[in-house]
Design a protein around this motif. Structure first.
Motif, PDB file in Angstrom:
ATOM      1  N   PRO A  99      19.583  66.122  37.423  1.00 46.53           N
ATOM      2  CA  PRO A  99      20.684  67.073  37.199  1.00 46.53           C
ATOM      3  C   PRO A  99      22.054  66.448  37.455  1.00 46.53           C
ATOM      4  CG  PRO A  99      18.901  68.125  38.396  1.00 46.53           C
ATOM      5  CD  PRO A  99      18.549  66.671  38.326  1.00 46.53           C
ATOM      6  N   LYS A 100      22.142  65.597  38.464  1.00 45.83           N
ATOM      7  CA  LYS A 100      23.421  64.952  38.786  1.00 45.83           C
ATOM      8  C   LYS A 100      23.904  64.098  37.621  1.00 45.83           C
ATOM      9  CE  LYS A 100      25.539  61.599  41.918  1.00 45.83           C
ATOM     10  NZ  LYS A 100      25.325  60.682  43.065  1.00 45.83           N
ATOM     11  N   ASN A 101      23.026  63.286  37.062  1.00 46.07           N
ATOM     12  CA  ASN A 101      23.416  62.413  35.951  1.00 46.07           C
ATOM     13  C   ASN A 101      23.748  63.206  34.698  1.00 46.07           C
ATOM     14  OD1 ASN A 101      23.058  60.261  37.632  1.00 46.07           O
ATOM     15  ND2 ASN A 101      21.406  59.309  36.467  1.00 46.07           N
ATOM     16  N   ARG A 102      22.972  64.261  34.438  1.00 49.27           N
ATOM     17  CA  ARG A 102      23.271  65.097  33.277  1.00 49.27           C
ATOM     18  C   ARG A 102      24.640  65.762  33.429  1.00 49.27           C
ATOM     19  NH1 ARG A 102      17.665  66.347  33.707  1.00 49.27           N
ATOM     20  NH2 ARG A 102      18.096  68.346  34.735  1.00 49.27           N
ATOM     21  N   SER A 103      24.946  66.163  34.661  1.00 49.03           N
ATOM     22  CA  SER A 103      26.246  66.780  34.920  1.00 49.03           C
ATOM     23  C   SER A 103      27.380  65.790  34.689  1.00 49.03           C
ATOM     24  CB  SER A 103      26.287  67.303  36.365  1.00 49.03           C
ATOM     25  OG  SER A 103      27.545  67.863  36.652  1.00 49.03           O
ATOM     26  N   LYS A 145      23.683  51.024  22.807  1.00 44.06           N
ATOM     27  CA  LYS A 145      24.395  51.679  21.697  1.00 44.06           C
ATOM     28  C   LYS A 145      24.147  53.180  21.723  1.00 44.06           C
ATOM     29  CE  LYS A 145      20.517  50.901  18.533  1.00 44.06           C
ATOM     30  NZ  LYS A 145      20.019  52.271  18.595  1.00 44.06           N
ATOM     31  N   THR A 146      25.035  53.900  21.033  1.00 41.70           N
ATOM     32  CA  THR A 146      24.860  55.334  20.839  1.00 41.70           C
ATOM     33  C   THR A 146      24.969  55.652  19.356  1.00 41.70           C
ATOM     34  OG1 THR A 146      25.864  55.838  22.985  1.00 41.70           O
ATOM     35  CG2 THR A 146      25.720  57.640  21.400  1.00 41.70           C
ATOM     36  N   ASP A 147      23.990  56.352  18.826  1.00 36.15           N
ATOM     37  CA  ASP A 147      24.047  56.845  17.447  1.00 36.15           C
ATOM     38  C   ASP A 147      24.504  58.291  17.476  1.00 36.15           C
ATOM     39  OD1 ASP A 147      23.199  54.598  15.934  1.00 36.15           O
ATOM     40  OD2 ASP A 147      21.138  54.947  16.564  1.00 36.15           O
ATOM     41  N   TRP A 148      25.561  58.581  16.700  1.00 33.54           N
ATOM     42  CA  TRP A 148      26.124  59.931  16.612  1.00 33.54           C
ATOM     43  C   TRP A 148      25.926  60.476  15.211  1.00 33.54           C
ATOM     44  CZ3 TRP A 148      28.411  61.845  21.074  1.00 33.54           C
ATOM     45  CH2 TRP A 148      28.797  60.912  22.037  1.00 33.54           C
ATOM     46  N   HIS A 165      17.372  63.839  28.476  1.00 31.38           N
ATOM     47  CA  HIS A 165      17.127  62.399  28.597  1.00 31.38           C
ATOM     48  C   HIS A 165      16.568  61.811  27.302  1.00 31.38           C
ATOM     49  CE1 HIS A 165      12.840  63.375  29.449  1.00 31.38           C
ATOM     50  NE2 HIS A 165      13.359  64.369  30.143  1.00 31.38           N
ATOM     51  N   ASP A 166      16.622  60.498  27.207  1.00 27.02           N
ATOM     52  CA  ASP A 166      16.243  59.817  25.972  1.00 27.02           C
ATOM     53  C   ASP A 166      14.756  59.944  25.675  1.00 27.02           C
ATOM     54  OD1 ASP A 166      15.532  58.231  28.129  1.00 27.02           O
ATOM     55  OD2 ASP A 166      16.323  56.365  27.303  1.00 27.02           O
ATOM     56  N   MET A 167      13.957  60.272  26.692  1.00 26.64           N
ATOM     57  CA  MET A 167      12.533  60.438  26.448  1.00 26.64           C
ATOM     58  C   MET A 167      12.259  61.673  25.605  1.00 26.64           C
ATOM     59  SD  MET A 167      10.155  58.395  27.277  1.00 26.64           S
ATOM     60  CE  MET A 167       9.572  58.608  25.589  1.00 26.64           C
ATOM     61  N   MET A 168      13.017  62.741  25.835  1.00 27.39           N
ATOM     62  CA  MET A 168      12.874  63.937  25.008  1.00 27.39           C
ATOM     63  C   MET A 168      13.298  63.636  23.572  1.00 27.39           C
ATOM     64  SD  MET A 168      11.874  67.039  24.704  1.00 27.39           S
ATOM     65  CE  MET A 168      11.814  67.894  26.281  1.00 27.39           C
ATOM     66  N   PHE A 191      23.145  65.951  23.430  1.00 25.79           N
ATOM     67  CA  PHE A 191      23.272  64.558  23.853  1.00 25.79           C
ATOM     68  C   PHE A 191      21.994  64.136  24.550  1.00 25.79           C
ATOM     69  CE2 PHE A 191      24.254  61.029  26.583  1.00 25.79           C
ATOM     70  CZ  PHE A 191      25.256  60.315  25.944  1.00 25.79           C
ATOM     71  N   TYR A 192      21.333  63.108  24.015  1.00 26.82           N
ATOM     72  CA  TYR A 192      20.130  62.552  24.615  1.00 26.82           C
ATOM     73  C   TYR A 192      20.472  61.145  25.109  1.00 26.82           C
ATOM     74  CZ  TYR A 192      17.752  66.157  21.807  1.00 26.82           C
ATOM     75  OH  TYR A 192      17.352  67.341  21.234  1.00 26.82           O
ATOM     76  N   GLY A 193      20.273  60.885  26.404  1.00 26.24           N
ATOM     77  CA  GLY A 193      20.730  59.600  26.902  1.00 26.24           C
ATOM     78  C   GLY A 193      19.838  58.953  27.935  1.00 26.24           C
TER      79      GLY A 193
END
Length: 280
Positions: A70-74, A11-14, A93-96, A62-64
């Motif tokens: 870098p590739k995935n963030r891009s 899920k994503t919470d916005w 990333h979701d850890m941050m 966006f934290y995911g």
């Protein structure tokens, strides 16, 4: 206005923030660039909540899950850019997200126990150490996919208690072929395996179900928390549905290995809201 997203495998919470506070919130489908292309994520982002706000958003945080490289963030940034053409986009990333939501500006160990699992040592501003998070096949100790995998293994090998097996058959009409199809042939096997955690939690008074969680949490502590320097002196915080809905077992498992658990929350979004309100 600011758009904040906390995205996991399921899920994503916005949340949309103005300088006056929260003006909108929504829960949608999860994203992971390890398993989805930018185009696939972009198609999933065609959500009424986001489309209505696309012209008003100035900055996105966006934290995911899967947003470490870098590739995935891009990839994620590219997917978001298709909708939010003028916004400043920050992908982390979701850890941050877990660290900022639970520790704020203080030092501590932040952990995720949701569909997957992860952890980091946080100094109040930066992540100073982290453990490998190789996903549901090679890792995710203590997470829903890991616990569900053990549960399905016991079902396949007929190693769970008879009364639990009978309830599984009655509720899910489960058979070995169905499990194989979902795990090896259909998309998002981690979500599928984690979906059985609700049943396990509903039967937590059964020693078998209790020990599935307890032993998986012990595995997580050994692979993650106990690898950090001075872990016994640090507060350990958790986010994620597995941690939140089984917090008593988690605290018991931590106590037995001399780990101090502080905060356990279901989702980082509220903590992230407080963190980013300071930027407005």
């Amino acid at each position: 206005m600011i758009l904040i997203a906390d995205s996991g495998a399921s899920k994503t919470d916005w949340r949309i923030l103005s300088d006056k506070g929260v003006v909108g919130q929504h829960r949608g489908i999860g994203f992971n660039p390890n398993y989805q292309t930018a185009e696939e994520m972009s198609n999933e982002l065609q959500d009424e909540f986001l489309l209505k706000a696309q012209d008003d958003i100035e900055t996105i945080y966006f934290y995911g899950a899967g947003c470490t490289s870098p590739k995935n963030r891009s990839q994620v940034e590219h997917a978001l850019r298709r909708i939010f053409k003028r916004a400043e986009i920050n992908v982390d990333h979701d850890m941050m997200a877990a660290a900022r939501a639970t520790c704020g500006h203080h030092a501590g160990i932040a952990c995720i126990l949701g569909t997957g699992s992860n952890s980091c040592d946080y100094d109040g501003e930066y992540i100073i150490a982290k453990r490998p998070a190789p996903g549901y096949i090679l890792g995710d100790e203590g997470g829903g996919a890991y616990i569900g995998r053990k549960f399905l293994q016991d079902f396949i090998h007929e190693e769970m208690p008879k009364k639990i097996r009978e309830k599984v058959l009655e509720k899910f009409q489960l058979d070995n072929q169905t499990i194989i199809e979902h795990v090896y042939q259909k998309p998002f096997p981690g979500r599928y395996m984690a979906s059985f955690c609700r049943f396990i939690t509903e039967h937590i008074n059964d020693p078998y179900c209790y020990m599935l969680y307890y032993q998986s949490f012990q595995d997580f502590f050994r692979k993650h928390v106990m690898k950090y320097d001075d872990y016994k002196k640090k507060e350990v915080n958790f986010v994620g549905s597995i941690a939140f809905y089984n917090s008593d077992i988690l605290r018991n498992a931590a106590y037995d290995v001399d780990i101090h658990v502080n905060l356990i929350i279901e989702s980082p979004i509220e903590g992230l809201t407080l963190y980013h309100q300071e930027l407005l």
